[in-house]
Design an enzyme around this catalytic site. Structure first.
Site, PDB file in Angstrom:
ATOM      1  N   HIS A   1       0.823  -1.217   0.000  1.00  0.00           N
ATOM      2  CA  HIS A   1       0.000   0.000   0.000  1.00  0.00           C
ATOM      3  C   HIS A   1       0.857   1.267   0.000  1.00  0.00           C
ATOM      4  O   HIS A   1       2.068   1.237   0.267  1.00  0.00           O
ATOM      5  CB  HIS A   1      -0.909   0.003   1.232  1.00  0.00           C
ATOM      6  CG  HIS A   1      -0.135  -0.109   2.506  1.00  0.00           C
ATOM      7  ND1 HIS A   1       0.549   0.945   3.066  1.00  0.00           N
ATOM      8  CD2 HIS A   1       0.103  -1.169   3.312  1.00  0.00           C
ATOM      9  CE1 HIS A   1       1.158   0.555   4.160  1.00  0.00           C
ATOM     10  NE2 HIS A   1       0.912  -0.739   4.331  1.00  0.00           N
TER      11      HIS A   1
ATOM     12  N   GLU B   1      -2.402  -7.666   7.010  1.00  0.00           N
ATOM     13  CA  GLU B   1      -1.041  -7.598   7.534  1.00  0.00           C
ATOM     14  C   GLU B   1      -0.882  -8.485   8.771  1.00  0.00           C
ATOM     15  O   GLU B   1      -1.859  -8.829   9.450  1.00  0.00           O
ATOM     16  CB  GLU B   1      -0.687  -6.148   7.882  1.00  0.00           C
ATOM     17  CG  GLU B   1       0.712  -5.921   8.456  1.00  0.00           C
ATOM     18  CD  GLU B   1       1.866  -6.354   7.537  1.00  0.00           C
ATOM     19  OE1 GLU B   1       1.954  -7.555   7.232  1.00  0.00           O
ATOM     20  OE2 GLU B   1       2.681  -5.482   7.172  1.00  0.00           O
TER      21      GLU B   1
END
Length: 201
Positions: free
Chosen positions: A10, A85
């Protein structure tokens, strides 16, 4: 020919400058991070080879990063929970200087055996990431797929897929740049690393 996966971390988050562990915490992108997402989209839209599908982590920073690419490519993102994550336990929301030095030393020496207390086991994260990418590759067989996820999850997954000891992920793959592309090919049980940390701006 298998499936080619374009793995993207990201864009830059509000915790980036401090190197604060975000993990499963929700942290917004900075303006720079949003620009990185736009440049990623422009890069992919201008590429000779078309992206055929888009998958992303359920976390907000991955969603915002994927949105410009989804618009530019005319694709509907598929959310995969297993692309979230790694949870960093007591390190969530902290920088290393805020932790017990002995805990930090153990983590740096071996991030698997010395994982932060309360963290998701690193090997478990690697296995779930690898399983998710293999499932995507099978579903999109022969395609070129964008996958927007996270720094540590991608690195430990690369180790799992490429047969590298997961404990070495910080040494072998020190860092993924924000919105850069790491390309792998998955053909059945075989995985190849085609490009690593390709800049998109």
């Amino acid at each position: 020919m298998g499936t080619r996966l374009l793995l993207v971390r990201h864009g830059e988050t509000e915790w980036h400058a401090e190197n604060r562990y975000a993990g499963t915490s929700e942290v917004g992108l900075t303006e720079r991070g949003r620009r990185q997402a736009e440049r990623l989209a422009a890069h992919l839209a201008a590429a000779e080879e078309q992206v055929t599908a888009l998958y992303r982590s359920p976390q907000g920073r991955a969603r915002v990063t994927a949105e410009p690419s989804a618009r530019a490519l005319g694709l509907e993102p598929v959310v995969v929970e297993e692309l979230r994550e790694v949870h960093f336990g007591i390190a969530e929301g902290r920088v290393l200087s805020e932790l017990d030095p002995q805990v930090v030393a153990a983590f740096r020496a071996d991030p698997v055996a010395g994982a932060f207390p309360g963290a998701e086991p690193t090997a478990d994260a690697a296995r779930r990431g690898a399983a998710a990418l293999r499932a995507i590759a099978a579903r999109e067989d022969g395609g070129r797929v964008l996958v927007v996820a996270h720094n540590t999850l991608i690195r430990v997954t690369l180790c799992e897929l490429l047969g590298i000891p997961v404990r070495d992920y910080r040494r072998v793959f020190p860092r993924l740049e924000n919105a850069a592309i790491t390309e792998i090919g998955i053909d059945g049980d075989a995985t190849s690393l085609r490009r690593f940390n390709l800049p998109t701006s």
